[in-house]
Write an enzyme that holds these catalytic residues in place. Structure first.
Site, mmCIF file in Angstrom:
data_model
loop_
_atom_site.group_PDB
_atom_site.id
_atom_site.type_symbol
_atom_site.label_atom_id
_atom_site.label_comp_id
_atom_site.label_asym_id
_atom_site.label_seq_id
_atom_site.Cartn_x
_atom_site.Cartn_y
_atom_site.Cartn_z
ATOM 1 N N ASN A 16 43.317 36.737 6.560
ATOM 2 C CA ASN A 16 41.929 37.150 6.761
ATOM 3 C C ASN A 16 41.744 38.452 5.972
ATOM 4 O O ASN A 16 42.148 39.525 6.416
ATOM 5 C CB ASN A 16 41.677 37.379 8.261
ATOM 6 C CG ASN A 16 40.247 37.799 8.557
ATOM 7 O OD1 ASN A 16 39.456 38.033 7.647
ATOM 8 N ND2 ASN A 16 39.912 37.893 9.829
ATOM 9 N N ARG A 100 40.466 32.654 6.219
ATOM 10 C CA ARG A 100 39.177 32.788 6.873
ATOM 11 C C ARG A 100 38.142 33.122 5.793
ATOM 12 O O ARG A 100 38.302 34.085 5.058
ATOM 13 C CB ARG A 100 39.220 33.907 7.904
ATOM 14 C CG ARG A 100 37.879 34.110 8.521
ATOM 15 C CD ARG A 100 37.844 35.293 9.440
ATOM 16 N NE ARG A 100 36.558 35.351 10.084
ATOM 17 C CZ ARG A 100 35.920 36.476 10.362
ATOM 18 N NH1 ARG A 100 36.466 37.631 10.076
ATOM 19 N NH2 ARG A 100 34.739 36.443 10.943
ATOM 20 N N HIS A 189 31.240 32.881 13.744
ATOM 21 C CA HIS A 189 32.249 32.752 14.808
ATOM 22 C C HIS A 189 32.564 31.280 15.098
ATOM 23 O O HIS A 189 33.054 30.956 16.180
ATOM 24 C CB HIS A 189 31.768 33.381 16.142
ATOM 25 C CG HIS A 189 31.765 34.867 16.172
ATOM 26 N ND1 HIS A 189 30.861 35.582 16.913
ATOM 27 C CD2 HIS A 189 32.580 35.773 15.565
ATOM 28 C CE1 HIS A 189 31.084 36.879 16.755
ATOM 29 N NE2 HIS A 189 32.122 37.022 15.943
ATOM 30 N N ARG A 250 25.631 46.355 16.392
ATOM 31 C CA ARG A 250 24.501 45.587 15.827
ATOM 32 C C ARG A 250 23.435 45.350 16.888
ATOM 33 O O ARG A 250 23.763 45.104 18.048
ATOM 34 C CB ARG A 250 24.992 44.231 15.310
ATOM 35 C CG ARG A 250 25.826 44.327 14.061
ATOM 36 C CD ARG A 250 26.404 42.987 13.659
ATOM 37 N NE ARG A 250 27.853 43.058 13.574
ATOM 38 C CZ ARG A 250 28.662 42.013 13.527
ATOM 39 N NH1 ARG A 250 28.173 40.795 13.549
ATOM 40 N NH2 ARG A 250 29.964 42.178 13.462
ATOM 41 N N GLU A 394 41.582 32.402 16.848
ATOM 42 C CA GLU A 394 40.987 31.938 15.591
ATOM 43 C C GLU A 394 42.053 31.653 14.540
ATOM 44 O O GLU A 394 41.913 30.722 13.748
ATOM 45 C CB GLU A 394 40.000 32.997 15.075
ATOM 46 C CG GLU A 394 38.749 33.063 15.932
ATOM 47 C CD GLU A 394 37.901 34.297 15.653
ATOM 48 O OE1 GLU A 394 38.206 35.355 16.225
ATOM 49 O OE2 GLU A 394 36.947 34.194 14.886
#
Ligand code: ADP
Length: 418
Positions: A16, A100, A189, A250, A394
């Site tokens: 990643n 990823r 996601h 955010r 993940e």
């Protein structure tokens, strides 16, 4: 062992790559065992460092001299075959690499073997994810150089949400903006939502094809998905990961006219971008200089009113999405909590579940309190809508996808992994 095309790969490296970091996890897929994991941080900046952890808990932290992703990968490779800390005899044992990739746009609805054409398409999607796709591509190209001949597979955060119908993914603006500029909801996601949906089905002992799930990924970034029989039919993040839930920094949902208003007040696009992406959410509302949910909870418990407001906004927004997705799904079997907050915070789960009695979900306070990062049902037996805690993974999902693509297996929405 060099890769033999008739035998599925066993040792899979998951990468990643971010703009100044490279996270990795090395798996042996015979038993889905994690062999080693870690991160190289501050690549190209002052004092880069490596954190490396072996499956047996041995850990190594050291400063490293890395200027780019190739350097970082070479440092990781040295450790993987290190006499003391290594987990492989030689690097040729790395048989495949899963990456990823944040944005796959409309083109990628599944994980895919990386070719020059795929790399071009990932690059074409960069305008939709300027902070993510370029470094993701950088990680892929570094792997091509450091591991020549080893297959690279791209696993997209957006792919799982490709099953959303137009009613979910279109914005109510003239259709030509979708056609011309690709302005639509893509969702993110996806790898996590897919993993926890499958893991929840396995945990409940039911086929995914029999289940309607509302999966809540609550980390620094947070999103929720409505998953019908293994397929995403709606999700809260939009064309970018800014939309939806209140997140660490955010803002999530906001009236788009706020942006126009701020422009007319003289703010520049880059400043508004920074305001909404980096200075908002829990950080902006609580105003305690932290976006970490643990700090917000502590401040709220000490009577800080702004921290309390931040918490209630977080819970309120999440509950309103759960209600909406419950309706869209025509009722659901379970609400699933995952991510750092969802897995670890009994406090947040309790406040969310307390609001769900009207849709048949009742908190089992005692069980909820003792559940930390393990699969568990935290609703009472009377509940018709279960509340489930399910740790996400993940990286393992990326390794599974890598294996599936290389085996040539079809896209499976209903695979229950053993
Ligand atoms: P990322 O999106 O960066 O992968 P994580 O999934 O690791 O993030 O989640 C990070 C969030 O989880 C942080 O807000 C952190 O405060 C929160 N978190 C971790 N443990 C707890 C806990 N015990 N209680 C509340 N929040 C927690």
């Amino acid at each position: 062992m060099p890769r033999n095309d008739t035998v599925p790969p066993v040792n899979i490296l998951v990468v990643n790559a971010g703009s100044s970091s490279l996270k990795f996890m090395m798996f042996c897929m015979t038993k889905e065992q994690m062999l080693a994991k870690g991160i190289v941080e501050r690549i190209g900046l002052k004092e880069p460092n490596l954190v490396y952890q072996r499956f047996d808990g041995q850990e190594l932290r050291e400063q490293v001299d890395v200027h780019n992703h190739d350097d970082a990968l070479k440092v990781v490779c040295e450790k993987l075959v290190d006499r003391k800390y290594g987990v492989l005899d030689r690097l040729t044992e790395v048989e495949a690499i899963g990456h990823r990739v944040v944005h796959g746009g409309e083109k990628f609805h599944d994980s895919t073997l990386i070719t020059d054409e795929v790399k071009q398409s990932i690059s074409d999607c960069a305008s939709l994810a300027p902070l993510h796709n370029p470094p993701n591509l950088g990680g892929i190209e570094a792997c091509e150089r450091v591991f020549p001949g080893v297959p690279n597979i791209a696993v997209f955060d957006t792919a799982f949400h490709h099953s959303m119908p137009p009613a979910s993914y279109l914005y109510a603006i003239p259709y030509e903006y979708y056609e011309k500029y690709g302005v639509r909801k893509y969702g993110f996601h996806g790898t996590s939502h897919k993993f926890v949906a499958q893991a929840t089905a396995k945990f409940l002992g039911k086929p995914l094809s029999d289940l309607k799930l509302i999966t809540c990924h609550l980390g620094n970034g947070a999103s929720i998905a409505a998953v019908e029989r293994g397929k995403s039919i709606d999700t809260s993040m939009g064309m970018t990961p800014l939309n939806g839930l209140v997140m660490g920094t955010r803002c999530g949902d906001i009236d788009p006219a706020v942006v126009l208003y701020l422009v007319r007040q003289g703010m520049k696009a880059d400043d508004i971008d920074k305001l909404l992406n980096k200075k908002s959410g829990l950080l902006g509302v609580a105003g305690i200089g932290s976006s970490d949910m643990r700090d917000i909870i502590t401040a709220a418990e000490h009577g800080n009113d702004q921290a309390k407001r931040a918490l209630w906004m977080f819970v309120h927004r999440l509950v309103s999405y759960i209600g909406s997705y419950h309706t869209i799904l025509g009722g659901a079997n379970a609400v699933v909590f995952t991510g750092g907050i969802g897995e670890n915070s009994a406090y947040i789960r309790a406040r969310v579940i307390a609001k769900l009695a009207c849709i048949g979900c009742y908190l089992d306070d005692a069980v909820n309190h003792e559940v930390v990062a393990r699969p568990a049902i935290v609703s009472t037996k009377e509940s018709t809508l279960l509340a489930v805690v399910m740790p996400t993974n993940e990286e393992l999902m990326i390794a599974r996808e890598t294996l599936r693509v290389l085996k040539g297996s079809p896209k499976a929405t209903d695979t229950i992994y053993e």
